[in-house]
Design an enzyme around this catalytic site. Sequence first.
Site, PDB file in Angstrom:
ATOM      1  N   ASP A 105       0.854  -1.186   0.000  1.00 58.44           N
ATOM      2  CA  ASP A 105       0.000   0.000   0.000  1.00 58.44           C
ATOM      3  C   ASP A 105       0.894   1.242   0.000  1.00 58.44           C
ATOM      4  O   ASP A 105       2.037   1.198   0.487  1.00 58.44           O
ATOM      5  CB  ASP A 105      -0.919   0.024   1.223  1.00 58.44           C
ATOM      6  CG  ASP A 105      -1.933   1.160   1.143  1.00 58.44           C
ATOM      7  OD1 ASP A 105      -2.704   1.190   0.159  1.00 58.44           O
ATOM      8  OD2 ASP A 105      -1.948   2.022   2.044  1.00 58.44           O
ATOM      9  N   GLU A 132       0.832   5.784   0.397  1.00 59.89           N
ATOM     10  CA  GLU A 132       0.142   7.053   0.628  1.00 59.89           C
ATOM     11  C   GLU A 132       0.817   8.081  -0.262  1.00 59.89           C
ATOM     12  O   GLU A 132       2.029   7.993  -0.537  1.00 59.89           O
ATOM     13  CB  GLU A 132       0.212   7.475   2.091  1.00 59.89           C
ATOM     14  CG  GLU A 132      -0.460   6.512   3.060  1.00 59.89           C
ATOM     15  CD  GLU A 132      -1.944   6.329   2.825  1.00 59.89           C
ATOM     16  OE1 GLU A 132      -2.581   7.265   2.263  1.00 59.89           O
ATOM     17  OE2 GLU A 132      -2.482   5.266   3.185  1.00 59.89           O
ATOM     18  N   HIS A 173      -4.323  11.008   5.254  1.00 59.18           N
ATOM     19  CA  HIS A 173      -3.163  10.354   5.873  1.00 59.18           C
ATOM     20  C   HIS A 173      -2.533  11.133   7.023  1.00 59.18           C
ATOM     21  O   HIS A 173      -1.828  10.555   7.853  1.00 59.18           O
ATOM     22  CB  HIS A 173      -2.096  10.019   4.826  1.00 59.18           C
ATOM     23  CG  HIS A 173      -1.644  11.187   3.997  1.00 59.18           C
ATOM     24  ND1 HIS A 173      -0.975  12.274   4.515  1.00 59.18           N
ATOM     25  CD2 HIS A 173      -1.741  11.414   2.657  1.00 59.18           C
ATOM     26  CE1 HIS A 173      -0.674  13.125   3.554  1.00 59.18           C
ATOM     27  NE2 HIS A 173      -1.135  12.643   2.412  1.00 59.18           N
ATOM     28  N   HIS A 230      -5.421   6.823   7.381  1.00 55.07           N
ATOM     29  CA  HIS A 230      -4.793   5.856   6.488  1.00 55.07           C
ATOM     30  C   HIS A 230      -3.286   5.843   6.741  1.00 55.07           C
ATOM     31  O   HIS A 230      -2.660   6.891   6.878  1.00 55.07           O
ATOM     32  CB  HIS A 230      -5.043   6.229   5.021  1.00 55.07           C
ATOM     33  CG  HIS A 230      -6.449   5.969   4.581  1.00 55.07           C
ATOM     34  ND1 HIS A 230      -6.750   5.418   3.358  1.00 55.07           N
ATOM     35  CD2 HIS A 230      -7.631   6.170   5.195  1.00 55.07           C
ATOM     36  CE1 HIS A 230      -8.060   5.313   3.232  1.00 55.07           C
ATOM     37  NE2 HIS A 230      -8.615   5.773   4.342  1.00 55.07           N
ATOM     38  N   ASP A 278      -2.460  -0.322   6.646  1.00 58.56           N
ATOM     39  CA  ASP A 278      -3.413  -0.759   5.623  1.00 58.56           C
ATOM     40  C   ASP A 278      -2.941  -2.032   4.934  1.00 58.56           C
ATOM     41  O   ASP A 278      -3.759  -2.898   4.578  1.00 58.56           O
ATOM     42  CB  ASP A 278      -3.627   0.349   4.586  1.00 58.56           C
ATOM     43  CG  ASP A 278      -4.442   1.514   5.146  1.00 58.56           C
ATOM     44  OD1 ASP A 278      -4.858   1.427   6.317  1.00 58.56           O
ATOM     45  OD2 ASP A 278      -4.653   2.502   4.427  1.00 58.56           O
TER      46      ASP A 278
END
Length: 234
Positions: free
Chosen positions: A7, A9, A57, A152, A157
């Site tokens: 994942d 960001e 985030h 997040h 995640d």
Amino acid sequence: MRQIVLDTETTGINPKQGNRIIEIGCVELVNRMLTGNNFHVYINPERDSEEGALAVHGLTTEFLSTKPKFAEIVDEFRAYIQGAELIIHNAPFDMGFLNHEFSLAKLPSFDSHVHGVIDTLVQAKEMRPGKRNSLDALCDHFGISNAHRKLHGALLDAELLADVYLAMTRGQNSLGMDVEEEIVSHDGALEDVALGEIIVLAASADELAAHEDVLNALDKGVKGTCVWRTAPAA
């Protein structure tokens, strides 16, 4: 089989508008088992995050200003993901950013380093058509606690997605029966992967005798021959 649940960001939603990756989180699975060999890094994107992305985030420009730039972590990252199969939720988003970062670093495309990609969002939509299939929704569906997910975060995640993926695919290889599973690699080619050997346990003499007693009782009940004694039609 080595798989990496990944994942990212980012500072925004479109790398073509100058947005960059600010965090990468990866969780390693080997033969569907978590290994603890994870990869996590914050990255200085050399720009501010868009307001909407920052609300998601919470990683401020000030916090990221002391972190390494992508070019400083890319070699370690390349070595970590090399040859693995990736598991990503909404893969086109992350892959688009990763390919963009590799292009800026004048490296071969990111997807050329890996052995195919599984998009869990596509899988979830096939399994749950017409329903919400965000990571939070899937955690709720599979009973995976995400109460600690206030914002997040790439590693958090990825850890949640690993649990979701294992729950979504639990038992997928349990009925192999001497067949082979086809997996699509990143270049679109089909590869055959042999599944595990199926162990067959024969019934004992006592179990066979008990089964015969049941069939005799059924014959008596129908005053004839029960269907389990009837030979199938040719």
